[in-house]
Design an enzyme around this catalytic site. Structure first.
Site, PDB file in Angstrom:
ATOM      1  N   SER A 119      59.497  -6.228  -2.300  1.00 48.72           N
ATOM      2  CA  SER A 119      60.071  -7.582  -2.189  1.00 48.72           C
ATOM      3  C   SER A 119      59.406  -8.354  -1.058  1.00 48.72           C
ATOM      4  O   SER A 119      59.113  -7.799   0.001  1.00 48.72           O
ATOM      5  CB  SER A 119      61.579  -7.497  -1.930  1.00 48.72           C
ATOM      6  OG  SER A 119      62.188  -6.648  -2.866  1.00 48.72           O
ATOM      7  N   ARG A 151      42.673  -6.906  -6.257  1.00 53.10           N
ATOM      8  CA  ARG A 151      42.248  -8.293  -6.529  1.00 53.10           C
ATOM      9  C   ARG A 151      40.887  -8.577  -5.890  1.00 53.10           C
ATOM     10  O   ARG A 151      40.054  -9.301  -6.456  1.00 53.10           O
ATOM     11  CB  ARG A 151      43.311  -9.262  -5.996  1.00 53.10           C
ATOM     12  CG  ARG A 151      44.568  -9.237  -6.852  1.00 53.10           C
ATOM     13  CD  ARG A 151      45.667 -10.142  -6.333  1.00 53.10           C
ATOM     14  NE  ARG A 151      46.764 -10.203  -7.292  1.00 53.10           N
ATOM     15  CZ  ARG A 151      48.012 -10.536  -6.987  1.00 53.10           C
ATOM     16  NH1 ARG A 151      48.333 -10.840  -5.746  1.00 53.10           N
ATOM     17  NH2 ARG A 151      48.941 -10.580  -7.910  1.00 53.10           N
ATOM     18  N   HIS A 175      50.390  -9.360   4.125  1.00 51.93           N
ATOM     19  CA  HIS A 175      50.345  -9.699   2.688  1.00 51.93           C
ATOM     20  C   HIS A 175      50.793 -11.152   2.505  1.00 51.93           C
ATOM     21  O   HIS A 175      51.900 -11.434   2.051  1.00 51.93           O
ATOM     22  CB  HIS A 175      51.249  -8.726   1.918  1.00 51.93           C
ATOM     23  CG  HIS A 175      51.326  -8.986   0.450  1.00 51.93           C
ATOM     24  ND1 HIS A 175      50.228  -8.933  -0.374  1.00 51.93           N
ATOM     25  CD2 HIS A 175      52.370  -9.305  -0.353  1.00 51.93           C
ATOM     26  CE1 HIS A 175      50.598  -9.211  -1.613  1.00 51.93           C
ATOM     27  NE2 HIS A 175      51.896  -9.447  -1.620  1.00 51.93           N
TER      28      HIS A 175
END
Ligand SMILES: NC(=O)c1ccc[n+]([C@@H]2O[C@H](COP(=O)([O-])OP(=O)(O)OC[C@H]3O[C@@H](n4cnc5c(N)ncnc54)[C@H](O)[C@@H]3O)[C@@H](O)[C@H]2O)c1
Length: 308
Positions: A119, A151, A175
């Protein structure tokens, strides 16, 4: 191995699906607060078992933590995702309350569990779990870097016009769109530095595209991504289940490593049966060190919004 996934939404269901397909866990319990939702997702996934050839038993429950008892690993995906134009940091108000309650409920029934926090804002949620549960730091792992690195590799392969399997690279730091630190100087194609093939400008573009990777998808999808997040989590759980001692950048609680203290942020770690087996220290270039410091300042700013 018994795994619990809290949140049967886009990311939670993807985690359960990839874990089952990889066939290393005996049981996956999916829990959601929305009546019948996890039961429905679990049933749908179980109906893929004969087609996809897995034996993992997936069950769904509505907020009944007794069914999660004895979990070895639990993944926290409960909470709201961002909408186009939102930052991950804007989710803190709602998600902090959810993550705090969920981690406490999980521990009540699985005192030995290893927690993987997904989350958002993930580094701050990982820090919250660290501060509120009192668990040893090896058993609290934030998932962000594994996804951001996937990515990065996707963007590197695109720039190199190479197959992704030829490419290696890692993203550390927070992040967030501004906090990620793609390690371009360390990235390789078949062990040759990518700087041999790509100009400085192209590499800078790869970095930028990587950092906004989540935002790009949120804009396209109207909500945040789920396939790659689920795949990243499943690889981390597999490393724990199979005691692989495999290296992933993960959000870990730092006590002096990388010159940082009292913070959870993405650094390379080895994942094995005890969760974080080791934080791996690598030599960063001066520019990377400066970016890491700046990234940590951003994470601390979000942490300061927490009421612990
Ligand atoms: N760390 C990462 O790399 C990463 C990547 C993608 C998404 N995320 C984050 O993961 C979270 C989930 O994203 P999503 O797309 O699956 O959202 P989603 O809305 O599809 O699913 C979230 C689920 O959580 C459930 N939920 C809410 N409160 C709960 C509670 N108290 N107990 C149990 N379940 C509860 C909801 O009912 C919903 O089904 C978001 O915060 C998102 O930002 C993180």
């Amino acid at each position: 191995m018994k795994v619990t996934v809290v949140g049967a939404g886009a990311v939670g269901a993807s985690c359960a699906e990839y874990i089952a397909i990889k066939n290393f866990a005996s049981e996956v319990v999916v829990l959601d607060i929305k009546e019948g939702f996890a039961e429905g997702k679990a049933m749908d996934l179980m109906q893929t078992a004969s087609l996809n050839g897995f034996d993992t038993k997936i069950t769904g429950v509505t907020n009944d933590y007794s069914k999660t008892a004895g979990s070895d690993v639990a993944i926290i995906t409960s909470g709201i995702p961002r909408k186009p134009g939102m930052t991950r940091e804007e989710l803190i108000g709602i998600n902090a309350g959810i993550v705090k309650t969920v981690s406490s409920n999980l521990l009540e029934h699985s005192p030995n569990v290893i927690l993987i926090v997904v989350s958002n804002p993930m580094d701050t949620m990982t820090y919250l779990v660290h501060k509120t549960t009192g668990l040893p730091k090896n058993r609290i792992i934030g998932m962000g870097g594994a996804l951001d690195s996937a990515r990065f590799k996707y963007r590197l392969a695109e720039a190199l016009e190479a197959p992704i399997s030829d490419v290696d690279g890692m993203v550390i730091g927070g992040h967030s769109d501004t906090g990620m630190v793609p390690l371009t100087a360390h990235a390789t194609r078949n062990s040759i530095k990518v700087s041999e093939f790509l100009s400085e400008e192209r590499l800078a573009q790869v970095s930028e595209d990587t950092k906004v990777g989540g935002a790009t998808l949120t804009k396209l999808l109207g909500t945040s991504a789920w396939y790659a997040p689920g795949a990243a989590v499943s690889s981390m759980v597999q490393a724990i289940a199979c005691d692989q001692k495999k290296m992933f950048p993960c959000s870990a609680f730092l006590e002096g490593e990388y010159g940082l203290n009292d913070i959870c942020i993405g650094v390379p770690v080895l994942l094995g049966k005890n969760g974080i087996e080791k934080i791996v220290k690598i030599d960063l270039a001066e520019a990377e060190k400066a970016k890491m410091k700046e990234s940590a300042e951003g994470v601390r700013k979000t942490n300061s919004l927490l009421t612990l």
